[in-house]
Design a protein around this motif. Structure first.
Motif, PDB file in Angstrom:
ATOM      1  N   SER A  73       0.878  -1.167   0.000  1.00  0.00           N
ATOM      2  CA  SER A  73       0.000   0.000   0.000  1.00  0.00           C
ATOM      3  C   SER A  73       0.914   1.214   0.000  1.00  0.00           C
ATOM      4  N   HIS A  74       0.618   2.173  -0.852  1.00  0.00           N
ATOM      5  CA  HIS A  74       1.467   3.359  -0.938  1.00  0.00           C
ATOM      6  C   HIS A  74       0.676   4.512  -1.536  1.00  0.00           C
ATOM      7  N   SER A  75       1.220   5.678  -1.407  1.00  0.00           N
ATOM      8  CA  SER A  75       0.571   6.883  -1.921  1.00  0.00           C
ATOM      9  C   SER A  75       0.587   6.888  -3.444  1.00  0.00           C
ATOM     10  N   GLU A  76      -0.485   7.421  -4.024  1.00  0.00           N
ATOM     11  CA  GLU A  76      -0.497   7.603  -5.468  1.00  0.00           C
ATOM     12  C   GLU A  76      -0.239   9.055  -5.839  1.00  0.00           C
ATOM     13  N   SER A  77       0.272   9.836  -4.904  1.00  0.00           N
ATOM     14  CA  SER A  77       0.531  11.253  -5.142  1.00  0.00           C
ATOM     15  C   SER A  77       1.649  11.458  -6.161  1.00  0.00           C
ATOM     16  N   LEU A  78       1.650  12.638  -6.719  1.00  0.00           N
ATOM     17  CA  LEU A  78       2.661  13.057  -7.674  1.00  0.00           C
ATOM     18  C   LEU A  78       3.633  13.984  -6.944  1.00  0.00           C
ATOM     19  N   HIS A  79       4.925  13.710  -7.084  1.00  0.00           N
ATOM     20  CA  HIS A  79       5.971  14.475  -6.405  1.00  0.00           C
ATOM     21  C   HIS A  79       6.701  15.328  -7.442  1.00  0.00           C
ATOM     22  N   TRP A  80       6.701  16.636  -7.235  1.00  0.00           N
ATOM     23  CA  TRP A  80       7.326  17.573  -8.173  1.00  0.00           C
ATOM     24  C   TRP A  80       8.731  17.872  -7.668  1.00  0.00           C
ATOM     25  N   ILE A  81       9.741  17.454  -8.421  1.00  0.00           N
ATOM     26  CA  ILE A  81      11.139  17.627  -8.003  1.00  0.00           C
ATOM     27  C   ILE A  81      11.878  18.418  -9.077  1.00  0.00           C
ATOM     28  N   ARG A  82      12.650  19.400  -8.616  1.00  0.00           N
ATOM     29  CA  ARG A  82      13.479  20.179  -9.547  1.00  0.00           C
ATOM     30  C   ARG A  82      14.757  20.597  -8.841  1.00  0.00           C
ATOM     31  N   ASP A  83      15.884  20.366  -9.495  1.00  0.00           N
ATOM     32  CA  ASP A  83      17.198  20.785  -8.983  1.00  0.00           C
ATOM     33  C   ASP A  83      17.410  20.388  -7.522  1.00  0.00           C
ATOM     34  N   GLY A  84      17.111  19.116  -7.214  1.00  0.00           N
ATOM     35  CA  GLY A  84      17.386  18.596  -5.881  1.00  0.00           C
ATOM     36  C   GLY A  84      16.413  19.031  -4.805  1.00  0.00           C
ATOM     37  N   GLN A  85      15.253  19.555  -5.191  1.00  0.00           N
ATOM     38  CA  GLN A  85      14.259  20.010  -4.220  1.00  0.00           C
ATOM     39  C   GLN A  85      12.900  19.385  -4.515  1.00  0.00           C
ATOM     40  N   LEU A  86      12.274  18.812  -3.488  1.00  0.00           N
ATOM     41  CA  LEU A  86      10.885  18.388  -3.590  1.00  0.00           C
ATOM     42  C   LEU A  86      10.045  19.634  -3.360  1.00  0.00           C
ATOM     43  N   LEU A  87       9.391  20.108  -4.430  1.00  0.00           N
ATOM     44  CA  LEU A  87       8.700  21.399  -4.394  1.00  0.00           C
ATOM     45  C   LEU A  87       7.224  21.299  -4.073  1.00  0.00           C
ATOM     46  N   ARG A  88       6.626  20.163  -4.421  1.00  0.00           N
ATOM     47  CA  ARG A  88       5.182  20.047  -4.287  1.00  0.00           C
ATOM     48  C   ARG A  88       4.800  18.576  -4.297  1.00  0.00           C
ATOM     49  N   ILE A  89       3.766  18.238  -3.549  1.00  0.00           N
ATOM     50  CA  ILE A  89       3.148  16.918  -3.617  1.00  0.00           C
ATOM     51  C   ILE A  89       1.686  17.168  -3.932  1.00  0.00           C
ATOM     52  N   SER A  90       1.204  16.571  -4.992  1.00  0.00           N
ATOM     53  CA  SER A  90      -0.164  16.864  -5.414  1.00  0.00           C
ATOM     54  C   SER A  90      -0.868  15.590  -5.842  1.00  0.00           C
ATOM     55  N   ASP A  91      -2.156  15.733  -6.073  1.00  0.00           N
ATOM     56  CA  ASP A  91      -2.863  14.640  -6.728  1.00  0.00           C
ATOM     57  C   ASP A  91      -2.840  14.920  -8.233  1.00  0.00           C
ATOM     58  N   TRP A  92      -3.423  14.020  -8.981  1.00  0.00           N
ATOM     59  CA  TRP A  92      -3.328  14.095 -10.437  1.00  0.00           C
ATOM     60  C   TRP A  92      -4.332  15.062 -11.038  1.00  0.00           C
ATOM     61  N   ARG A  93      -5.217  15.598 -10.231  1.00  0.00           N
ATOM     62  CA  ARG A  93      -6.195  16.565 -10.721  1.00  0.00           C
ATOM     63  C   ARG A  93      -5.794  17.997 -10.366  1.00  0.00           C
ATOM     64  N   ASP A  94      -4.575  18.174  -9.907  1.00  0.00           N
ATOM     65  CA  ASP A  94      -4.085  19.493  -9.534  1.00  0.00           C
ATOM     66  C   ASP A  94      -4.159  20.426 -10.751  1.00  0.00           C
ATOM     67  N   PRO A  95      -4.886  21.542 -10.654  1.00  0.00           N
ATOM     68  CA  PRO A  95      -5.012  22.445 -11.799  1.00  0.00           C
ATOM     69  C   PRO A  95      -3.679  23.037 -12.249  1.00  0.00           C
ATOM     70  N   GLU A  96      -2.691  23.069 -11.361  1.00  0.00           N
ATOM     71  CA  GLU A  96      -1.372  23.609 -11.719  1.00  0.00           C
ATOM     72  C   GLU A  96      -0.609  22.681 -12.651  1.00  0.00           C
ATOM     73  N   LEU A  97      -1.002  21.403 -12.683  1.00  0.00           N
ATOM     74  CA  LEU A  97      -0.256  20.390 -13.426  1.00  0.00           C
ATOM     75  C   LEU A  97      -0.264  20.664 -14.931  1.00  0.00           C
ATOM     76  N   GLU A  98      -1.432  20.722 -15.515  1.00  0.00           N
ATOM     77  CA  GLU A  98      -1.496  20.977 -16.965  1.00  0.00           C
ATOM     78  C   GLU A  98      -1.005  22.368 -17.290  1.00  0.00           C
ATOM     79  N   LYS A  99      -1.263  23.321 -16.414  1.00  0.00           N
ATOM     80  CA  LYS A  99      -0.802  24.698 -16.625  1.00  0.00           C
ATOM     81  C   LYS A  99       0.728  24.729 -16.701  1.00  0.00           C
ATOM     82  N   MET A 100       1.397  23.972 -15.801  1.00  0.00           N
ATOM     83  CA  MET A 100       2.859  23.951 -15.805  1.00  0.00           C
ATOM     84  C   MET A 100       3.383  23.383 -17.117  1.00  0.00           C
ATOM     85  N   ILE A 101       2.751  22.317 -17.606  1.00  0.00           N
ATOM     86  CA  ILE A 101       3.209  21.687 -18.843  1.00  0.00           C
ATOM     87  C   ILE A 101       2.960  22.602 -20.033  1.00  0.00           C
ATOM     88  N   THR A 102       1.764  23.160 -20.123  1.00  0.00           N
ATOM     89  CA  THR A 102       1.438  23.987 -21.289  1.00  0.00           C
ATOM     90  C   THR A 102       2.182  25.319 -21.277  1.00  0.00           C
TER      91      THR A 102
END
Length: 199
Positions: free
Chosen positions: A167-196
């Motif tokens: 059993s484990h978390s299904e969260s998404l971990h946002w990592i950049r340059d050695g820093q864990l910046l955010r933990i979100s679910d897959w419906r986070d509105p920032e997710l598609e915005k960041m990609i686009t």
């Protein structure tokens, strides 16, 4: 009630309130997963340069994606439920990435079952979800120490079940340059915005 008892009750109530405040990130997180997200949002967490073995058998490190945002999900390839859903979500994200080729986002799935998840199993997992090697890396920790570091640094909970899985978390971990910046679910509105918006 005696004054002494009343003072004792007030002090006990204050102590309980202070503990709840601390344990719930100021009454904003009432589950462990929510608490993890709140804590990382307040202050990013440094992660070590995890050494991983990918689906081709090559060894890579987080620093190989310097100046890219890694969207990290934890999986194990024999998982019949959550990890199948995570793979499908990565497949959808990959389509968004393909439509925005200038983005500096890379998908990374990391196995929490490295003993069984050989490079062949990792490659099959990505194939099952029509994953492209160029934008989606599927890997396992290079050794037990890396696995321990990942779990400790992200606060991930991995609990063996009675069926040989986890059993484990299904969260998404946002990592950049050695820093864990955010933990979100897959419906986070920032997710598609960041990609686009290009990462």
């Amino acid at each position: 009630m005696s004054p002494r008892t009343a003072i004792g009750l007030v002090l006990a109530g204050g102590l309980v309130t202070a503990l709840l405040w601390q344990r719930t990130a100021g009454f904003s997180a009432f589950t462990y997963e929510t608490w993890r997200r709140v804590e990382v949002a307040r202050e990013p967490v440094a992660v070590s340069d995890w050494r991983l073995q990918d689906a081709q058998g090559d060894f890579v490190r987080l620093s190989d994606w310097r100046d890219e945002t890694l969207l990290v999900g934890f999986i194990y390839t024999s998982c019949p439920s959550v990890c199948v859903a995570i793979g499908s979500r990565y497949q959808q994200l990959q389509r968004t990435l393909q439509a925005n080729p200038s983005t500096d986002v890379h998908l990374l799935s990391i196995s929490i079952d490295p003993a069984r998840d050989t490079p062949e199993h990792l490659a099959e997992y990505r194939r099952r979800h029509a994953g492209l090697q160029s934008s989606w890396t599927v890997a396992r920790p290079a050794d037990a120490q890396v696995l321990g570091d990942m779990i400790r640094e992200t606060g991930l909970r991995v609990i063996p079940d009675q069926l040989g899985g986890f059993s484990h978390s299904e969260s998404l971990h946002w990592i950049r340059d050695g820093q864990l910046l955010r933990i979100s679910d897959w419906r986070d509105p920032e997710l598609e915005k960041m990609i686009t918006d290009g990462g």
